[in-house]
Motif scaffolding. Structure first.
Motif, mmCIF file in Angstrom:
data_model
loop_
_atom_site.group_PDB
_atom_site.id
_atom_site.type_symbol
_atom_site.label_atom_id
_atom_site.label_comp_id
_atom_site.label_asym_id
_atom_site.label_seq_id
_atom_site.Cartn_x
_atom_site.Cartn_y
_atom_site.Cartn_z
ATOM 1 N N THR A 17 0.832 -1.194 0.000
ATOM 2 C CA THR A 17 0.000 0.000 0.000
ATOM 3 C C THR A 17 0.870 1.248 0.000
ATOM 4 O O THR A 17 1.951 1.274 0.587
ATOM 5 C CB THR A 17 -0.937 0.037 1.217
ATOM 6 O OG1 THR A 17 -0.157 -0.008 2.417
ATOM 7 C CG2 THR A 17 -1.897 -1.136 1.193
ATOM 8 N N GLN A 22 -4.241 4.634 0.122
ATOM 9 C CA GLN A 22 -5.082 5.054 -1.003
ATOM 10 C C GLN A 22 -4.757 4.305 -2.290
ATOM 11 O O GLN A 22 -5.558 4.292 -3.229
ATOM 12 C CB GLN A 22 -4.909 6.552 -1.262
ATOM 13 C CG GLN A 22 -5.321 7.451 -0.123
ATOM 14 C CD GLN A 22 -5.058 8.907 -0.460
ATOM 15 O OE1 GLN A 22 -5.604 9.451 -1.416
ATOM 16 N NE2 GLN A 22 -4.203 9.550 0.323
ATOM 17 N N LEU A 23 -3.570 3.701 -2.341
ATOM 18 C CA LEU A 23 -3.116 3.036 -3.552
ATOM 19 C C LEU A 23 -2.573 1.663 -3.179
ATOM 20 O O LEU A 23 -1.710 1.540 -2.305
ATOM 21 C CB LEU A 23 -2.021 3.881 -4.214
ATOM 22 C CG LEU A 23 -1.587 3.537 -5.636
ATOM 23 C CD1 LEU A 23 -2.733 3.738 -6.619
ATOM 24 C CD2 LEU A 23 -0.395 4.397 -6.050
ATOM 25 N N HIS A 24 -3.090 0.615 -3.838
ATOM 26 C CA HIS A 24 -2.669 -0.756 -3.591
ATOM 27 C C HIS A 24 -1.976 -1.282 -4.838
ATOM 28 O O HIS A 24 -2.561 -1.289 -5.931
ATOM 29 C CB HIS A 24 -3.878 -1.635 -3.249
ATOM 30 C CG HIS A 24 -4.553 -1.240 -1.975
ATOM 31 N ND1 HIS A 24 -4.389 -1.927 -0.791
ATOM 32 C CD2 HIS A 24 -5.382 -0.202 -1.686
ATOM 33 C CE1 HIS A 24 -5.087 -1.344 0.164
ATOM 34 N NE2 HIS A 24 -5.709 -0.290 -0.355
ATOM 35 N N ARG A 69 -4.244 9.151 -8.742
ATOM 36 C CA ARG A 69 -5.042 9.095 -7.522
ATOM 37 C C ARG A 69 -5.260 10.485 -6.948
ATOM 38 O O ARG A 69 -6.323 10.803 -6.405
ATOM 39 C CB ARG A 69 -4.348 8.184 -6.492
ATOM 40 C CG ARG A 69 -5.035 8.089 -5.150
ATOM 41 C CD ARG A 69 -6.469 7.556 -5.275
ATOM 42 N NE ARG A 69 -6.521 6.123 -5.472
ATOM 43 C CZ ARG A 69 -7.340 5.505 -6.322
ATOM 44 N NH1 ARG A 69 -8.167 6.201 -7.083
ATOM 45 N NH2 ARG A 69 -7.340 4.196 -6.440
ATOM 46 N N ASN A 92 -2.499 -3.192 -12.001
ATOM 47 C CA ASN A 92 -2.555 -2.297 -10.844
ATOM 48 C C ASN A 92 -3.509 -1.137 -11.090
ATOM 49 O O ASN A 92 -4.249 -0.722 -10.192
ATOM 50 C CB ASN A 92 -1.160 -1.764 -10.523
ATOM 51 C CG ASN A 92 -0.317 -2.770 -9.753
ATOM 52 O OD1 ASN A 92 -0.829 -3.602 -9.017
ATOM 53 N ND2 ASN A 92 1.000 -2.693 -9.926
ATOM 54 N N ASN A 96 -7.083 -0.511 -8.908
ATOM 55 C CA ASN A 96 -7.322 0.745 -8.197
ATOM 56 C C ASN A 96 -8.386 1.609 -8.880
ATOM 57 O O ASN A 96 -8.569 2.772 -8.507
ATOM 58 C CB ASN A 96 -6.016 1.529 -8.074
ATOM 59 C CG ASN A 96 -5.064 0.923 -7.056
ATOM 60 O OD1 ASN A 96 -5.182 1.172 -5.869
ATOM 61 N ND2 ASN A 96 -4.128 0.107 -7.529
#
Length: 258
Positions: A17, A22-24, A69, A92, A96
């Motif tokens: 993360t 907020q971002l995986h 993001r 990815n 997301n």
């Protein structure tokens, strides 16, 4: 790594993360891994909704996806020479819920190759990049890291040239590079870029900078300026709280503010 992230052994990858959750991102367990450099680059990249944003050497897409993001409505293109990593970048983005195109392309390719990939001259608003920057003559890297880490004498020049070609007049190049090679950065940007803003990044307060974050404008005419250095750790050696907020996606660096 096998030819598809989906068919590879799960043990070869980690799920990490970024931006405070907020971002995986899924990334290979070995080889070059996304980290602070990618997040700092994203936080230093100015972008507005509607901009066409291209990340060179995107890897798993960390920096470009972090920009997306933060700024909704950009058109994001992730350029990566390694087909396996491009697959991961694409996956990815989907995981997301970020719209992005992943293109398998050598940044050193000629203009017709770029145009065939949809990246013609004067077609992009923002380019961000974290090129391989370790001097191959002074550093050794394992085979799974060499492509991402080692630079030859023409690497930076080639990447900057490609950025200059696809950027619109007034478009912005955002990059991160070794601080001890500031001369190479200035030389590469001397043709076609101006209005440079340079942010030195220090690992520890009171010690020389280890990275440079640079914003350059295609056709820019304003004088270059150097900002106060960014300290990753404070005088006690603890992580700087302001930097931690940036890495958690709670703010941007001054370079991201036009």
């Amino acid at each position: 790594m096998t030819d598809s992230a989906g068919s590879s052994d799960v043990a070869e990858f980690t799920e990490d993360t970024f931006l405070g959750g907020q971002l995986h991102l899924r990334q290979p367990r070995s080889g070059h891994r996304a980290g602070h450099d990618a997040m700092l680059l994203a936080a230093a990249t100015p972008a507005r909704s509607g901009d066409r944003v291209v990340e060179f050497g995107a890897g798993i897409g960390a920096a470009g996806l972090a920009v997306a993001r933060r700024v909704a409505g950009i058109e994001l293109v992730l350029v990566e020479i390694d087909a396996d990593l491009a697959v991961l970048a694409r996956e990815n983005a989907a995981a997301n819920a970020i719209a992005a195109d992943a293109v398998v392309l050598d940044v050193a390719s000629a203009a017709p190759v770029f145009a065939a990939a949809g990246l013609g001259p004067d077609s992009v608003d923002i380019v961000l990049m974290n090129p391989p920057f370790n001097d191959a003559a002074r550093h050794r890297a394992s085979p799974d890291k060499a492509l991402a880490h080692l630079a030859d004498a023409s690497t930076l020049e080639n990447w900057v040239h490609a950025a200059r070609r696809i950027l619109k007049s007034g478009g912005v190049l955002s990059l991160i590079w070794r601080a001890d090679a500031i001369g190479e950065v200035l030389a590469a940007l001397d043709r076609g870029f101006g209005s440079l803003a340079i942010l030195p990044v220090h690992g520890d307060a009171g010690k020389p900078a280890i990275r440079l974050l640079v914003r350059a404008v295609k056709g820019g005419k304003a004088p270059a300026h150097i900002l106060a250095g960014l300290m990753l750790r404070d005088e006690s050696g603890a992580p700087d709280r302001g930097v931690q907020d940036i890495l958690a996606g709670k703010g941007v660096l001054p370079l991201a503010i036009p």
